[in-house]
Design a protein around this motif. Structure first.
Motif, PDB file in Angstrom:
ATOM      1  N   LEU A 150       0.852  -1.190   0.000  1.00 61.70           N
ATOM      2  CA  LEU A 150       0.000   0.000   0.000  1.00 61.70           C
ATOM      3  C   LEU A 150       0.885   1.236   0.000  1.00 61.70           C
ATOM      4  O   LEU A 150       1.991   1.199   0.555  1.00 61.70           O
ATOM      5  CB  LEU A 150      -0.849   0.036   1.272  1.00 61.70           C
ATOM      6  N   GLY A 180      -4.453  -6.520   7.012  1.00 64.93           N
ATOM      7  CA  GLY A 180      -5.274  -7.325   6.096  1.00 64.93           C
ATOM      8  C   GLY A 180      -5.762  -8.589   6.766  1.00 64.93           C
ATOM      9  O   GLY A 180      -4.968  -9.432   7.166  1.00 64.93           O
ATOM     10  N   VAL A 183      -6.829 -14.247   3.763  1.00 64.79           N
ATOM     11  CA  VAL A 183      -6.360 -15.609   4.026  1.00 64.79           C
ATOM     12  C   VAL A 183      -4.946 -15.599   4.616  1.00 64.79           C
ATOM     13  O   VAL A 183      -4.672 -16.252   5.627  1.00 64.79           O
ATOM     14  CB  VAL A 183      -6.370 -16.431   2.713  1.00 64.79           C
ATOM     15  N   ILE A 184      -4.034 -14.841   4.003  1.00 65.60           N
ATOM     16  CA  ILE A 184      -2.645 -14.857   4.460  1.00 65.60           C
ATOM     17  C   ILE A 184      -2.537 -14.275   5.868  1.00 65.60           C
ATOM     18  O   ILE A 184      -1.886 -14.842   6.749  1.00 65.60           O
ATOM     19  CB  ILE A 184      -1.739 -14.071   3.481  1.00 65.60           C
ATOM     20  N   GLU A 187      -3.933 -16.871   8.391  1.00 67.96           N
ATOM     21  CA  GLU A 187      -3.123 -18.091   8.557  1.00 67.96           C
ATOM     22  C   GLU A 187      -1.817 -17.770   9.297  1.00 67.96           C
ATOM     23  O   GLU A 187      -1.463 -18.427  10.271  1.00 67.96           O
ATOM     24  CB  GLU A 187      -2.819 -18.725   7.195  1.00 67.96           C
ATOM     25  N   GLU A 203      -7.971  -4.400   9.607  1.00 71.72           N
ATOM     26  CA  GLU A 203      -8.684  -4.685   8.356  1.00 71.72           C
ATOM     27  C   GLU A 203      -9.498  -3.455   7.951  1.00 71.72           C
ATOM     28  O   GLU A 203     -10.229  -2.892   8.752  1.00 71.72           O
ATOM     29  CB  GLU A 203      -9.594  -5.912   8.548  1.00 71.72           C
ATOM     30  N   TYR A 204      -9.368  -3.092   6.706  1.00 74.16           N
ATOM     31  CA  TYR A 204     -10.040  -1.912   6.163  1.00 74.16           C
ATOM     32  C   TYR A 204     -11.569  -2.093   6.120  1.00 74.16           C
ATOM     33  O   TYR A 204     -12.324  -1.179   6.434  1.00 74.16           O
ATOM     34  CB  TYR A 204      -9.485  -1.680   4.751  1.00 74.16           C
ATOM     35  N   PRO A 210     -12.907 -11.278   3.161  1.00 72.78           N
ATOM     36  CA  PRO A 210     -13.793 -10.921   2.046  1.00 72.78           C
ATOM     37  C   PRO A 210     -13.872 -12.081   1.066  1.00 72.78           C
ATOM     38  O   PRO A 210     -12.883 -12.765   0.822  1.00 72.78           O
ATOM     39  CB  PRO A 210     -13.093  -9.712   1.411  1.00 72.78           C
ATOM     40  N   ALA A 265      -0.386  -8.010   4.397  1.00 72.66           N
ATOM     41  CA  ALA A 265      -1.102  -9.093   3.708  1.00 72.66           C
ATOM     42  C   ALA A 265      -2.361  -8.517   3.070  1.00 72.66           C
ATOM     43  O   ALA A 265      -3.480  -8.820   3.466  1.00 72.66           O
ATOM     44  CB  ALA A 265      -1.450 -10.201   4.702  1.00 72.66           C
ATOM     45  N   GLY A 267      -3.112  -8.551  -0.284  1.00 75.51           N
ATOM     46  CA  GLY A 267      -3.391  -9.089  -1.612  1.00 75.51           C
ATOM     47  C   GLY A 267      -2.121  -9.328  -2.408  1.00 75.51           C
ATOM     48  O   GLY A 267      -1.014  -9.058  -1.936  1.00 75.51           O
ATOM     49  N   LEU A 315      -5.189 -19.298  -6.595  1.00 70.93           N
ATOM     50  CA  LEU A 315      -5.070 -20.567  -5.881  1.00 70.93           C
ATOM     51  C   LEU A 315      -4.225 -21.532  -6.692  1.00 70.93           C
ATOM     52  O   LEU A 315      -4.392 -21.628  -7.922  1.00 70.93           O
ATOM     53  CB  LEU A 315      -6.465 -21.185  -5.665  1.00 70.93           C
ATOM     54  N   VAL A 345      -9.861 -23.020   0.657  1.00 76.41           N
ATOM     55  CA  VAL A 345      -9.660 -23.428   2.050  1.00 76.41           C
ATOM     56  C   VAL A 345      -8.791 -22.405   2.778  1.00 76.41           C
ATOM     57  O   VAL A 345      -7.788 -21.950   2.233  1.00 76.41           O
ATOM     58  CB  VAL A 345      -8.955 -24.811   2.133  1.00 76.41           C
TER      59      VAL A 345
HETATM   60  P1  NAD Z   1      -6.771 -11.061   0.459  1.00 76.88           P
HETATM   61  O1  NAD Z   1      -7.265 -10.344  -0.726  1.00 76.88           O
HETATM   62  O2  NAD Z   1      -7.338 -12.389   0.817  1.00 76.88           O
HETATM   63  O3  NAD Z   1      -6.931 -10.127   1.768  1.00 76.88           O
HETATM   64  C1  NAD Z   1      -6.370  -8.829   1.831  1.00 76.88           C
HETATM   65  C2  NAD Z   1      -7.101  -8.036   2.899  1.00 76.88           C
HETATM   66  O4  NAD Z   1      -6.439  -6.796   3.095  1.00 76.88           O
HETATM   67  C3  NAD Z   1      -8.523  -7.709   2.524  1.00 76.88           C
HETATM   68  O5  NAD Z   1      -9.380  -8.106   3.555  1.00 76.88           O
HETATM   69  C4  NAD Z   1      -8.504  -6.175   2.346  1.00 76.88           C
HETATM   70  O6  NAD Z   1      -9.735  -5.592   2.654  1.00 76.88           O
HETATM   71  C5  NAD Z   1      -7.411  -5.782   3.327  1.00 76.88           C
HETATM   72  N1  NAD Z   1      -6.842  -4.439   3.082  1.00 76.88           N
HETATM   73  C6  NAD Z   1      -6.565  -3.863   1.894  1.00 76.88           C
HETATM   74  N2  NAD Z   1      -6.085  -2.602   2.076  1.00 76.88           N
HETATM   75  C7  NAD Z   1      -6.049  -2.382   3.419  1.00 76.88           C
HETATM   76  C8  NAD Z   1      -5.661  -1.267   4.254  1.00 76.88           C
HETATM   77  N3  NAD Z   1      -5.195  -0.108   3.758  1.00 76.88           N
HETATM   78  N4  NAD Z   1      -5.733  -1.380   5.607  1.00 76.88           N
HETATM   79  C9  NAD Z   1      -6.206  -2.539   6.145  1.00 76.88           C
HETATM   80  N5  NAD Z   1      -6.600  -3.608   5.404  1.00 76.88           N
HETATM   81  C10 NAD Z   1      -6.521  -3.547   4.067  1.00 76.88           C
HETATM   82  O7  NAD Z   1      -5.187 -11.149   0.260  1.00 76.88           O
HETATM   83  P2  NAD Z   1      -4.058 -12.030   0.957  1.00 76.88           P
HETATM   84  O8  NAD Z   1      -4.527 -12.583   2.268  1.00 76.88           O
HETATM   85  O9  NAD Z   1      -2.845 -11.167   0.928  1.00 76.88           O
HETATM   86  O10 NAD Z   1      -3.889 -13.252  -0.054  1.00 76.88           O
HETATM   87  C11 NAD Z   1      -3.452 -13.016  -1.395  1.00 76.88           C
HETATM   88  C12 NAD Z   1      -3.954 -14.083  -2.332  1.00 76.88           C
HETATM   89  O11 NAD Z   1      -3.333 -15.323  -2.038  1.00 76.88           O
HETATM   90  C13 NAD Z   1      -5.440 -14.282  -2.225  1.00 76.88           C
HETATM   91  O12 NAD Z   1      -5.985 -14.349  -3.504  1.00 76.88           O
HETATM   92  C14 NAD Z   1      -5.569 -15.601  -1.524  1.00 76.88           C
HETATM   93  O13 NAD Z   1      -6.719 -16.311  -1.944  1.00 76.88           O
HETATM   94  C15 NAD Z   1      -4.294 -16.325  -1.916  1.00 76.88           C
HETATM   95  N6  NAD Z   1      -3.932 -17.246  -0.840  1.00 76.88           N
HETATM   96  C16 NAD Z   1      -4.703 -18.331  -0.631  1.00 76.88           C
HETATM   97  C17 NAD Z   1      -4.421 -19.186   0.419  1.00 76.88           C
HETATM   98  C18 NAD Z   1      -5.282 -20.380   0.644  1.00 76.88           C
HETATM   99  O14 NAD Z   1      -6.049 -20.713  -0.236  1.00 76.88           O
HETATM  100  N7  NAD Z   1      -5.228 -21.006   1.809  1.00 76.88           N
HETATM  101  C19 NAD Z   1      -3.374 -18.917   1.286  1.00 76.88           C
HETATM  102  C20 NAD Z   1      -2.620 -17.785   1.045  1.00 76.88           C
HETATM  103  C21 NAD Z   1      -2.913 -16.953  -0.025  1.00 76.88           C
END
Ligand code: NAD
Length: 461
Positions: A150, A180, A183-184, A187, A203-204, A210, A265, A267, A315, A345
């Protein structure tokens, strides 16, 4: 080694290496170009696999410290050896990397180490220890994605880092701020909380996770809070930076937080830098995702793309399916993915798993549906195991009863979900699942009961 191929795959993540193997099985002469020394991409090196190793290890630590006693297991002294936990994780990665190397060899896929770049029609230049030029009838881009950040966040890839760093910290943070609640964030936040860190998740949005069914996400938040995660929703982070051993995170309209580690985390974005895509005529959309048609063909003849780099669900298993479908289409003219049946998952405890549409999506699409829910608290196996949190929810078409979505929060949800995925792939109705005999006592009975609940005839609730 030859330098002329039927197919050159750039990127050896789950999408790329699987596509290469499928191509070889179908008789193509295939090369894989990967700049990292290890195969398997983000998923194996710094993603799915190391995070699961740490999730398993940290769960054992937490259970033996907090939950063994109630089962009559007295652990006299318990100590964390983080270095050893990390070594175990590295061992898992090394073994699986060796496995992929073996699979490529067995399938006679040639591997080139270096950064691949398109250099004119059918040409890929590989910049490694030396520069090699390969020619291919077809080129498949499977370069995946990288963590995004960001404005205002000063990533130093140490104190303020991404998931890559958070998988290898040398000591447990005292206070970890996760930006954020996706998922990340959940976990890895869970891993470090279990190992002893205070974890604050910013979380925003006004909710966590989401994209996950809202009722499931609300239940998850309650459970994670009980476990000790602290959430601040509606928190817009404006800056984060390290100064010495500590970090400061500023939030719009509220007090800043001082902590010793920050995990960003928010995105991931497609990895398309320095691939020569523009010069080759490969079009990308506004967010940088490569645009492809239903055969995964880009706007440049002979150049294909799959996985995170084309967008959609980021994924590993979606990328794998696309890799197979893309290559099968190239060779046989046929290849298919049922995008409405791709499970997702979240590997927390309880796990969160889903397949198909959630209620929000069905409402938005104006689909009339019936819902059946069953709580694990009423499942004998869950009781015996001491994992009674969560539920199964089955959504079925109001008229045809066809299953449209299944959402589970509960222990082993990530394994349970595949019964629902297979049922949906075969076009099952909720009654089909309800009338299928499920072994007792199993967690899977909860799926049967939720399917029966669609018709208001669950037995145990
Ligand atoms: P995500 O998109 O799942 O979550 C990012 C979060 O950050 C969102 O909730 C968003 O609203 C928040 N956010 C954004 N800007 C913000 C701000 N300024 N202040 C506070 N919060 C803010 O992204 P991720 O967790 O980084 O994962 C990335 C990708 O990797 C995803 O597509 C995910 O599905 C994939 N992934 C999947 C798995 C799994 O399937 N188990 C595991 C790890 C990653």
């Amino acid at each position: 080694m030859s330098d002329s191929f039927d197919l050159i795959v750039v990127g050896a993540g789950p999408g790329g290496y699987v596509a290469a193997i499928r191509g070889a099985q179908l008789g193509l002469k295939v090369a894989v170009v990967e700049r990292e020394s290890k195969l398997g991409g983000t998923c194996l090196r710094v993603g799915c696999i190391p995070s699961k190793a740490l999730l398993e290890s940290s769960e054992l630590y937490e259970k033996s410290g907090k939950h063994f006693e109630e089962r009559g297991l007295l652990v006299k002294s318990l100590e964390l050896d983080l270095a050893r936990m990390m070594k175990h994780k590295e061992g898992v990665i090394a073994t699986l990397d060796g496995g992929i190397q073996g699979l490529l060899k067995k399938n006679k896929v040639e591997r080139f180490i270096g950064h691949g770049r398109l250099k004119g029609k059918g040409v890929v230049e590989v910049a490694g220890e030396s520069t090699v030029t390969l020619t291919g009838k077809k080129i498949l881009i499977a370069t995946g994605s990288v963590s995004s950040s960001l404005p205002g966040i000063q990533l130093d890839h140490d104190r303020v880092g991404t998931s890559t760093e958070a998988l290898s910290w040398p000591e447990v943070p005292k206070h970890l701020v996760v930006i954020g609640a996706g998922v990340i964030g959940l976990e890895l936040g869970t891993v470090w909380r279990r190992l002893g860190a205070k974890v604050t998740v910013l979380e925003y949005l006004p909710r966590i996770l989401p994209g996950v069914d809202e009722q499931v996400a609300a239940e998850a938040k309650k459970i994670f809070e009980k476990q000790g995660l602290v959430f601040r929703l509606g928190a817009k982070v404006t800056s984060a930076a390290a100064h010495g051993q500590s970090c400061r995170v500023e939030i719009d309209g509220s007090e800043a937080i001082e902590c010793d580690r920050v995990l960003v985390a928010v995105g991931r974005k497609p990895c398309t830098d320095n691939l020569g895509l523009e010069d080759a005529g490969v079009q990308m959309d506004k967010r940088g995702f490569i645009q492809v048609n239903s055969g995964y063909q880009s706007t440049a003849t002979g150049v294909y793309a799959i996985g995170d780099v084309i967008g959609g669900a980021m994924l590993a298993h979606k990328a794998e399916e696309e890799g197979v479908a893309c290559v099968e289409k190239m060779v046989t003219g046929h290849g298919h993915i049922n995008y409405s049946v791709i499970p997702g998952v979240v590997y927390t405890e309880p796990e969160i798993a889903s397949v198909g549409a959630n209620e929000d999506a069905l409402k938005a699409a104006g689909v009339k549906y019936r819902s059946g829910k069953f709580a694990f608290a009423a499942n004998g196996r869950a009781r015996a195991a001491g994992h009674t949190d969560g539920f199964v929810k089955v959504l079925a078409d109001e008229v045809t009863d066809r299953v449209l979505g299944v959402h589970i929060i509960g222990t082993h949800a990530g394994e349970l979900i595949h019964e629902a995925a297979v049922a949906m792939q075969f076009g099952a109705s909720s009654e089909d699942i309800a009338r299928c005999c499920h072994a007792h006592p199993t967690l899977s009975e909860s799926i049967k009961e939720a399917a029966m609940a669609v018709d208001k005839r669950a037995i145990h609730s």
